[in-house]
Scaffold this motif. Structure first.
Motif, PDB file in Angstrom:
ATOM      1  N   ARG A  16       0.828  -1.209   0.000  1.00  0.00           N
ATOM      2  CA  ARG A  16       0.000   0.000   0.000  1.00  0.00           C
ATOM      3  C   ARG A  16       0.859   1.254   0.000  1.00  0.00           C
ATOM      4  N   ALA A  17       1.902   1.248   0.798  1.00  0.00           N
ATOM      5  CA  ALA A  17       2.757   2.436   0.889  1.00  0.00           C
ATOM      6  C   ALA A  17       3.434   2.728  -0.452  1.00  0.00           C
ATOM      7  N   VAL A  18       3.917   1.680  -1.090  1.00  0.00           N
ATOM      8  CA  VAL A  18       4.595   1.882  -2.377  1.00  0.00           C
ATOM      9  C   VAL A  18       3.606   2.406  -3.406  1.00  0.00           C
ATOM     10  N   GLU A  47       2.673  -4.595  -4.817  1.00  0.00           N
ATOM     11  CA  GLU A  47       1.578  -3.645  -4.624  1.00  0.00           C
ATOM     12  C   GLU A  47       0.243  -4.363  -4.467  1.00  0.00           C
ATOM     13  N   ASN A  48       0.110  -5.523  -5.092  1.00  0.00           N
ATOM     14  CA  ASN A  48      -1.132  -6.276  -4.966  1.00  0.00           C
ATOM     15  C   ASN A  48      -1.114  -7.206  -3.762  1.00  0.00           C
ATOM     16  N   GLY A  49      -0.035  -7.174  -3.025  1.00  0.00           N
ATOM     17  CA  GLY A  49       0.010  -7.928  -1.779  1.00  0.00           C
ATOM     18  C   GLY A  49       0.140  -9.425  -1.931  1.00  0.00           C
ATOM     19  N   THR A  50       0.550  -9.890  -3.103  1.00  0.00           N
ATOM     20  CA  THR A  50       0.702 -11.332  -3.292  1.00  0.00           C
ATOM     21  C   THR A  50       2.159 -11.719  -3.078  1.00  0.00           C
ATOM     22  N   PRO A  78       1.817   3.508  14.106  1.00  0.00           N
ATOM     23  CA  PRO A  78       0.838   3.903  13.094  1.00  0.00           C
ATOM     24  C   PRO A  78       1.494   4.900  12.158  1.00  0.00           C
ATOM     25  N   GLN A  79       1.108   4.832  10.912  1.00  0.00           N
ATOM     26  CA  GLN A  79       1.797   5.687   9.946  1.00  0.00           C
ATOM     27  C   GLN A  79       1.283   7.120  10.027  1.00  0.00           C
ATOM     28  N   SER A  80       2.194   8.029   9.796  1.00  0.00           N
ATOM     29  CA  SER A  80       1.796   9.427   9.759  1.00  0.00           C
ATOM     30  C   SER A  80       1.074   9.726   8.461  1.00  0.00           C
TER      31      SER A  80
END
Lengths: 140, 140
Positions: A16-18, A47-50, A78-80
């Motif tokens: 998700r971050a990328v 990016e698709n988490g696989t 937790p992310q800013s």
DNA sequence: GCGCTGTGTTTCAGGGGTAAAACAAAGTCT
DNA sequence: AGACTTTGTTTTACCCCTGAAACACAGCGC
């Protein structure tokens, strides 16, 4: 025996971050691949988490994100929220437009902005005389 | 083509650290395996610097060592990372690569990145035409 | 001697990550 | 319209990391 130890690397968070950063910058997968050294295909899977990226690719991406690796370990900070609002104005890069953008860039000193503006003006004149194609390449 | 991207994970350093800690505590490989979840065989390989452990095992061991993961990475500056990131991946400066780097530079606005990219492309084309005639893509 | 336990190492089959290339869809020219 | 490019995805072949088990060696007790 193999299951009291859960996975520690949070692949989804990394993906998700990328993806978020890539979209903020308006980059394609291959752009990020060229910069980070992670291939576009692997980037897509991340990016698709696989799957689970290997250590080198995780290091490359966290380095590119400028984020500590602990961030992608399970159960940490937790992310800013978004710190880098980017607005994109695709325009014809005439010397006037470029100069305005350079002046507006607070990361450049006025002297640097002037120098680059002048340099671009000269190059633009040269380019326009020797070519009939549009010097702009719009992206989304 | 993928050569300019070096490995970021310093396996030897990790192996030395694990071995040192294990001897300090007088533990066997299987002891550490039981505690960390990394198998004894893999642990042996890591201590001997053979191969590259995956992300989960690196995370488990750095967690056991209570050491930040950045410690076992090369090319990262955990403290001073603020304004001047190091260029980790030097590459052949084709316009595509340069553009990718510029657009990925979060210290530049997208407009500045576009302007510099365009400028470089013009200069690169001019240089290529007058020198060795080395097209960058499959332009026929 | 003989067995037993513990050590680190190595073998082994399986699984899965990787980059390049092929791919289809969408956009961009002429 | 067609040809060409660019995008994200998926396929492909290769590589190697993994844990369990087998291994070789050592130490110790009987």
């Amino acid at each position: 025996m193999t299951r009291p130890f859960k996975a520690l690397v949070n692949t989804e968070e990394l993906g998700r971050a990328v993806h978020r950063r890539r979209e903020e910058l308006g980059l394609s997968l291959r752009d990020v691949a060229n910069v980070t050294g992670v291939s576009a295909s692997t980037l897509s899977r991340i990016e698709n988490g696989t799957g689970k990226p290997d250590a080198d690719n995780i290091a490359r991406l966290t380095s590119w994100l400028d984020v500590p690796m602990e961030r992608i370990l399970s159960g940490r900070h937790p992310q800013s929220a978004a710190a880098n609002p980017v607005v994109y104005y695709p325009q014809e890069p005439t010397p006037e437009i470029v100069e305005a953008h350079l002046r507006a860039d607070r990361n450049l000193t006025p002297e640097t902005a002037s120098a680059l503006s002048e340099l671009f003006r000269v190059a633009y004149a040269q380019f326009s005389r020797t070519s009939n194609e549009k010097p702009t390449k719009k992206r989304r």
